[in-house]
Structure formats: structure tokens, C-alpha cells
Design a protein around this motif. Sequence first.
Motif, short mmCIF file in Angstrom:
data_model
loop_
_atom_site.label_atom_id
_atom_site.label_comp_id
_atom_site.label_asym_id
_atom_site.label_seq_id
_atom_site.Cartn_x
_atom_site.Cartn_y
_atom_site.Cartn_z
N ARG A 99 0.84 -1.19 0.00
CA ARG A 99 0.00 0.00 0.00
C ARG A 99 0.89 1.25 0.00
N ASP A 371 -12.39 5.70 -10.80
CA ASP A 371 -12.05 4.57 -10.04
C ASP A 371 -11.17 3.63 -10.85
N THR A 373 -8.95 0.48 -10.01
CA THR A 373 -8.30 -0.62 -9.33
C THR A 373 -8.46 -1.84 -10.22
N ASN A 393 -6.15 4.08 -7.39
CA ASN A 393 -7.32 4.68 -6.77
C ASN A 393 -8.33 5.08 -7.84
N GLU A 412 -3.97 8.12 -4.19
CA GLU A 412 -4.39 7.32 -3.02
C GLU A 412 -4.57 8.15 -1.76
N ASP A 415 -7.88 8.26 -0.03
CA ASP A 415 -8.40 7.17 0.81
C ASP A 415 -8.24 7.46 2.30
N SER A 444 -7.77 1.02 3.13
CA SER A 444 -8.22 0.52 1.83
C SER A 444 -9.46 -0.35 1.99
N SER A 445 -10.12 -0.62 0.87
CA SER A 445 -11.23 -1.58 0.85
C SER A 445 -10.86 -2.83 0.06
N GLY A 466 -13.59 0.34 -5.30
CA GLY A 466 -13.60 1.21 -4.11
C GLY A 466 -14.32 0.52 -2.96
O1 DON Z 1 -7.82 0.99 -1.79
C1 DON Z 1 -8.99 1.25 -2.03
O2 DON Z 1 -9.93 0.84 -1.39
C2 DON Z 1 -9.31 2.10 -3.25
N1 DON Z 1 -8.19 2.93 -3.56
C3 DON Z 1 -9.70 1.23 -4.38
C4 DON Z 1 -10.12 2.02 -5.59
C5 DON Z 1 -10.88 1.24 -6.59
O3 DON Z 1 -11.20 0.09 -6.40
C6 DON Z 1 -11.27 1.96 -7.82
N2 DON Z 1 -11.84 1.06 -8.77
N3 DON Z 1 -12.84 1.04 -9.30
#
Ligand code: DON
Length: 561
Positions: A99, A371, A373, A393, A412, A415, A444-445, A466
Motif C-alpha cells: 500500500r 475509479d 483498481t 485509486n 491514493e 483514501d 483501503s477496501s 472502491g
Molecule cells: O484501496 C482502495 O480501497 C481504493 N483505492 C480502491 C479504488 C478502486 O477500487 C477503484 N476502482 N474502481
Amino acid sequence: MKKIIVSLILFSHTLSAQYTDINIIKEVKVRNKGVVVSAHPLASEAGAKVLKMGGNAYDAIISTQYALAVVYPQAGNIGGGGFLVGVKNNGEKFTIDYRETAPKKATHDMYVDKNGKANTDLSQNGRLAVGIPGSVAGFFATLKYCRLPMNQLIQPAIDLAEKGFAITEQEANLLNSHKDHFQKYNQSANVFVKNVPWQTGDILVQKELAETLKLIQKHGLKGFYEGKTAELLVSEMKKGNGIITLEDLKNYKVAERKALEFDYKGNNVVSMPLPSSGGILLAQMLKMAGYENLEKYQQNSTKTVQIMVEAERRAYADRAEYMGDPDFIQDKTSYLISDEYLKNRWKNFSFNKATPSSEVGKIIQQPKESDQTTHISVIDKDGNAAAVTTTLNGLYGSKVVVSGAGFFLNNEMDDFSVKPGVPNMFGAVGGEANSIQPNKRMLSSMTPTIVLKNGKPYMVVGTPGGTTIPTSVYQSIVDIVDFKLNANLSVNSPKFHHQWLPETVAVEKNFPETTIKDLEKLGYKVEKWNQIGRTEMILMDDSGNIHAVADGRGDDSVAVE
Ligand code: DON
């Protein structure tokens, strides 16, 4: 029977030049072969090629991530971070936390102006939004589980960056829709901006990125965190309001953490601990829903959604209050996932009406100021499993490209809870546990997860999205364990999501109308979203059959060894 069965290729399309044959494969059934499921066919193929060369799941996961950094610039990255959950075929479980961290010059109120107003534009866009990237350190930390050397694992990505590849329709559309942002947040020209719109099949060549990857290939970790790449990153910071220094980069460290494990109906769920809220939320939600015998109901029926949403509401209220970087706060995980605590938390659940969010958590304020990820699931033919979720992110992160080095930087920092009660880009609120401090990891999620049955990997799963990540993984596990659905039905059925605040229940646009109407009658406010998550799932049955499904919502694709 050693025969390989490759079936159910739902659709496969081919783009027409260098890496121009892009076959998207959505679903595969095999035996005695490794499989890789990721957001992009060329990245899955890079991983599968490594398996063919004798690499294991961890070799494949490194090559796939490097390839995603090239072919999937919206989320694949070397400028972001991620989490790996691994279960080796000897039963050993491990996680690697790469992270991002807050820069040393970061401060508690760095996004709050002198009138006390939070400026989330600054935590979401441009140079001040960037956390210290962890991905490359994560790849090197993974190496000790691997069979092949890094210089070999990185080569497919170098080739893709140097020779170019045909972009998919989704990538073309996204690059076009982000052109203004790329121009706004970058002073220098970069390969992502063209005078004419991007079209499907256009070739994206990334010479600067190829050079950066070669520096990593030649100098190892120092090829990214020191020397030319680090200097280019820091001079990019200095072009605006960025605060990352050479010292920040040199000091970045991954953390290897004990996996978070819990039992769900005889299955051992292995997931990510803090600083991801994912594993805790998953444990809380599954356990609370488990108190209601979910297996009696059906996927997406009113009673199922009621039970699951009410568990989500209670878990996400805890996320806002208690969760953050365990190196900076008191880690309350074991209490939060205990039956003693959760049974009490579940006491005010009722089938008769929605529980108001104010009854399950302390709402600090509800301002509306103002978003991307990606997940990879891998199993190799020896039974080693890896689940990785990695992120910039937002889509293309901060939108800042390191000039001369060719890669996007994350955003990030958003977050963190930039101010108590102020929602981040996913609407999540938080407080002191997730406040900004130098070197701290933002909550984070991400929920890369491996479910074991009789000690062996049974399910490898994860998704971007997210705050919707833990709720999507939760639905995947319930679909398979409680509803006995197959992987395709689980991945591609419409999903729903609730996160305590806002009080709304989000559902995908094709969600059953009868359930929506019933929920509204019970006092739930339902909102339709275009899509939730992009789940990559691998299921293994007792007799060694592997069933891998790539989410139908994107260019996600399965590749077989
Ligand atoms: O770490 C996290 O929870 C977020 N930065 C994740 C972002 C994410 O999943 C965006 N995707 N659609």
C-alpha cells in the motif's frame, strides 16, 4: 484424466497488428493447468506464459501486474500500490502489503483550508494527491515465493511497452474522456494524449515506460526508488504542488502481514488484514448474515438483500470509526470480528423495516462537499494460489504522468479521511483512525481473498470498485457457499451495495425490479448504478476441475497455461 477442456468461451473478439490479436476469453474449464484471470487479455497471457515457462502462481502474478501497468494504464500500475494474498500448496498463507504511504511532509489537515473547508479536489487530482508508490517494492517482495528471476518476469511488459499493443474499445473511450484531465494535470506532452480521438485497435507505444521498466530490470528496486526514475518522479512533483521527496522513495517499505482468517460454514476464508478494511468487513458481514441462515433464500431476493445490506450497514459504520493503519492505531480486529461483538451488533436487525444508519454508528456530519483498481486471480497446476488487488485509486490515478518515465501516479491520499465526516471519492467517511500522518498507510477496501475447503484453495476471488469491493466479494462467497451457484452466475449477476453512509442501497441497473419495489416499501432508498465491480473468480472442485470466470463488465479475460 489429463485432457484439457477449454469450453464456454462466451465471446472472443480479435483486434487487428505487433500485439494486435486480442482474444477476450470470459470463461474456461480446465484440469491440471494453471490459469490467470485479470482485467486485460494481454496481461492474463503474460501471466500464463510465465506458467508455461515453469513459473508458479507468484511468478505469474508479477508478470501479470507488470503487463497491466502497460496495457491497462487506467488501473494497472507501477505508480500505485496493492495487496497480495497467497496460499501455497503446502498450506502456508501469507500477505504482502504494498500500500502507498503518506509522504513525510504530509500533515493532518493538508487538504483543509483556513476556513475549515476540505478541498477534495486536491486529494483526488494532481500532484498533492499522490502517495508513495508501493507496487514495485511489492513485486520484489513477492520474488522470494517465485521460481524465476525478475529480469525474466518483467520482460513481457517491456516488449508490450516498446512494441506497442492495440487498445480495446473501453480503453479508447476512457482515454478520450480523460483527455482534458491529462492536459490539465500535465505540463509536458505524453503518449496518452493525441490530437485526434483514440479508436479501437490504435497502437499504444510507451517508450518512456519501457525505459523505466528496463531500469528496474537492470538495477532492481533501486531502478525505481533511486536513480533516474526517482529523480524524474521528484522533478514531476516540483512542477506543481507535489511533496514527495527522494528520501520518501528510498525509505518506502512493504509490510508482510499475517493473513486475516475466519471460518464461514466450514470454509476457511483467507483475506487481507488492516490497512485494508476488506478482510474485517468480509468477516463481519458473513458472520452477521450467517446468523440468519441465508442458505434458505435466493440470490438477490428481498430477504437476502435485507439481511446482507443490514450486515453491510453495521460493518461499514465500524469501518468509519475504528479502521486505519495498524502501525498507527490500536488494532481492534479480533474484537470486531468476534461473535460476542457481532451478535450484539445484530440484535436490532428486523425484517420489518430498514434500520436507520444513525442507530448503528455515530454520524459526525453529512456534508456533501462537493475509479481505478484491478484484481488478478491465479492458480497454478501445483495448487499454489494468489489473489492480488492493485490500484491507482481513481481512473488513471491523479492523472499525473511522470514526465520522462511514462507512468501514471496514484491519487491514493484521498483514501485517508481528509476531515472527519467528509466523504472521499467513494462516499466513505472516516475519522481519527484514518487521519493523515506522515508515513501512514491510508485505509483501503481492497479484498483479495482465497477460500479454502479442507485446507485446499476452493475459490480465488477479488474485484476493483472502491468501497463496493468488500460487498462484492461478500456476495461472491454467499453465491457459491450458500446459494450453490456456478462461477459465471455469481460473477455476472447484478450486484448491490450499501456502506452505512449514504443510506442508499445501490443496485446494478439490471437488478430485479420486484426486489427493488419490496425494498422501497420497507423503507430502503434504492439507487440504480451502471455497474458494480469487475470480479475475477477461480473455483476448484474436489476432483481437480478448475473453473475460471472473468467479469463480463469489462475487457477482463482468462488465460490458460
Ligand atoms: O484501496 C482502495 O480501497 C481504493 N483505492 C480502491 C479504488 C478502486 O477500487 C477503484 N476502482 N474502481
